[in-house]
Write an enzyme that holds these catalytic residues in place. Sequence first.
Site, PDB file in Angstrom:
ATOM      1  N   HIS A 210      57.254  35.997  33.500  1.00 54.53           N
ATOM      2  CA  HIS A 210      58.199  36.828  32.763  1.00 54.53           C
ATOM      3  C   HIS A 210      57.708  38.246  32.643  1.00 54.53           C
ATOM      4  O   HIS A 210      58.110  38.998  31.764  1.00 54.53           O
ATOM      5  CB  HIS A 210      58.492  36.226  31.387  1.00 54.53           C
ATOM      6  CG  HIS A 210      58.687  34.756  31.448  1.00 54.53           C
ATOM      7  ND1 HIS A 210      57.694  33.870  31.179  1.00 54.53           N
ATOM      8  CD2 HIS A 210      59.748  34.030  31.835  1.00 54.53           C
ATOM      9  CE1 HIS A 210      58.122  32.647  31.388  1.00 54.53           C
ATOM     10  NE2 HIS A 210      59.365  32.703  31.786  1.00 54.53           N
TER      11      HIS A 210
HETATM   12  S1  FES Z   1      55.040  36.194  30.913  1.00 56.08           S
HETATM   13 FE1  FES Z   1      55.940  34.309  30.380  1.00 56.08          FE
HETATM   14  S2  FES Z   1      54.382  32.935  30.852  1.00 56.08           S
HETATM   15 FE2  FES Z   1      53.468  34.803  31.305  1.00 56.08          FE
END
Ligand code: FES
Lengths: 246, 431
Positions: A210
């Site tokens: 993410h």
């Molecule tokens: S940014 Fe979501 S798990 Fe690493």
Amino acid sequence: MATSKKSGGSAKKPAKKAAAKKPAAKKAAVKKTSAKKAASKKAAPKKVAVKKAAPVKAAPAGVAVGEPHPGAQEPRRRDFINIAAVSFAGVGAATVVIPLVSQMSASADVLALSSIEVDVSAIEPGQSIKTVWRKQPIFIRNLTDKEIAEANDVDVSSLRDPQTLEERTQPGKENWLITLGVCTHLGCVPLGAAAGEIKGEYGGYFCPCHGSQFDTAARIRKGPAPTNLEVPEEITFKSDTIVQIG
Amino acid sequence: MSFPWANQYKPKNPVMQWVDERLPLPRLVYNATGAGYPVPRNLNYFWNFGVLSGAALVIQIITGIVLAMHYYASVDGAFNSVEHIMRNVNSGWLIRYAHMNGASFFFIVVYIHIFRGLFYGSYKAPREMAWLLGVVIYLLMMATGFMGYVLPWGQMSYWGAQVITGFFSAIPIVGEPLRQWLLGGFAPDQATLSRFFSLHYLLPFVIAGVIILHIWSIHIPGSSNPTGVSVKGEEDTVPFHPYYTAKDGFGLGVFLIFFVIMAFFLPNAMGHPDNYIQANPLSTPAHIVPEWYYLPFYAILKAFTVDFAIPFTGIVIMPAKLMGVLALFGSILLLFFLPWLDTSPVRSGHYRPLFRKFFWFGLIPTVLVLGVCGAMPAEPMWVMLSQIASAYYFAHFLIILPIVSRIEKPLPLPGSITEAVTGKPLKAATA
Ligand code: FES
Ligand code: HEM
């Protein structure tokens, strides 16, 4: 069909209840039952049945088993037995829940794998390795002087999870950055530890899931992760080249 | 429980009479899905999707039980046992592809079923309970599908389990212990796989139980219909059998044709190739995505990238991670409140000009956009798009629907179902 069922049901219930309770007021019970019988013989059984049933229903909850006697507030010996029996069963049931819940926690063999020793002699400055501790990836990184300087240049109070590089490494071993390779967002393994992987905008680690960006002290700088990559609590350098984790 | 003109069960066959007197199960079936259940005469094909959902569940249970005969729930053996099913077990490939694609089709038909309810206002009185139980079924389905996807122990299985159990670590204080309790360790491992297998086997039967309650609750007021106007007389209904058994049977045939086309010719189209790589706890795939049916929710999760803080003080009220997780759960739990958010007395979207616009041009595109964003990497453009779409999603239910219900002027409703169908008023109503 539906109508006859209903009136039949409501006429039967109070009768049963009345029969169930014994010595307290036998007379009243007999009266009730006969009243019910009389009612159901009449032309409009449904209405009458409902009317007669009403006082029974309206009786205080404590006497649901018995008849609506006027001294309903007084505790009875049977109340004590009821409460004691139900409490006993309740405590028993609650006790059974404990093993049912705790069986799901980490078992003894999982907890046993909690300490490792790593030889870090082969890791050159600027390189890092991935290893495994408690079934989780661990990053061991030999920071370059430039990376150390970059980490120390940051205004700590501006960070989401304020920590200095010094607080995240062992005394005198500031170049050894040892963290879990588990993104604090939702647990992916960030990139940047293996050769050729992208290190993100801040030169540390980048989580592809993410988009969390970590700096050269593995502190969160951008993206959804709430905290810095975790530094295991127990890190001891057995010698200059052997480190024990856990 | 039913309309007074419902057909009565009168078995002619002496064996059936004998059974009926002792265990009136045939009577129950007759009254629930036979000639004893009067149904509005004007149901369109969107009303097929409840039965199709039930058919999909049956397919999953049958294929699943067969798979469990050959599958091996161990971190070393699971991946190989799935390959063994694909290569060695007689017809194993067919059973597995049917189960894989069956899950996707289950979600396809349930999504159509849910959006049917959203458009025709099926969630409104007196069918709130059917709606609430439906949302419970949906939650159970999501849990079942998630745990099933972990079983082959491929890369997506493993990392999906890691990310989704990671949601729980967002909860303050108890989060991390809770996550470890769910996993039975610090990361997904044997304990996780074994318990997921156990629960994946159990939950479909729980779903079957809730479906019985769901259908029971619909049978009390009877099915709704595309006009949303309540049944007013015998002329408004036809017996479920043979009218809707025939219509549902036809729908089932069409459904099965699509299903076998996918299972035979495009069996992996709805899956992810990375799940054919055995799980590796040390390397995250470049791009983790859940199965397609979770994508809109995944996009909502990813939309929260900035902490909720008091400006310039650095005091964080709620970290981005927690907000993302709360929004994800909130976007589903919200559906429990829908019957009380939409206060318009008119059920069907056909007679609600404003509601209809927001449905077709607001909600539907939003959910589709969220689905696309969920599949995309965390790049600024996609993140921003998911932020806008997430905002609309919540606004649609929490702000737009209550306001629309208040200000909208509905179109005139037909006097009865019969009038809507034939143009002539209902006889019973005129008499
Ligand atoms: S940014 Fe979501 S798990 Fe690493
Ligand atoms: C396993 C999943 C499900 C099965 C097997 C199932 C089955 C059924 C069946 C057989 C019907 C009656 C026929 C019809 O109207 O289509 C029905 C109606 C209904 N379902 Fe479901 N359902 C499922 C999931 C859901 C979900 C997830 C929701 C909503 C969140 C939902 C909401 C409703 C509503 C509101 C009705 C009443 C519709 C009406 O009569 O107008 N269902 N369902």
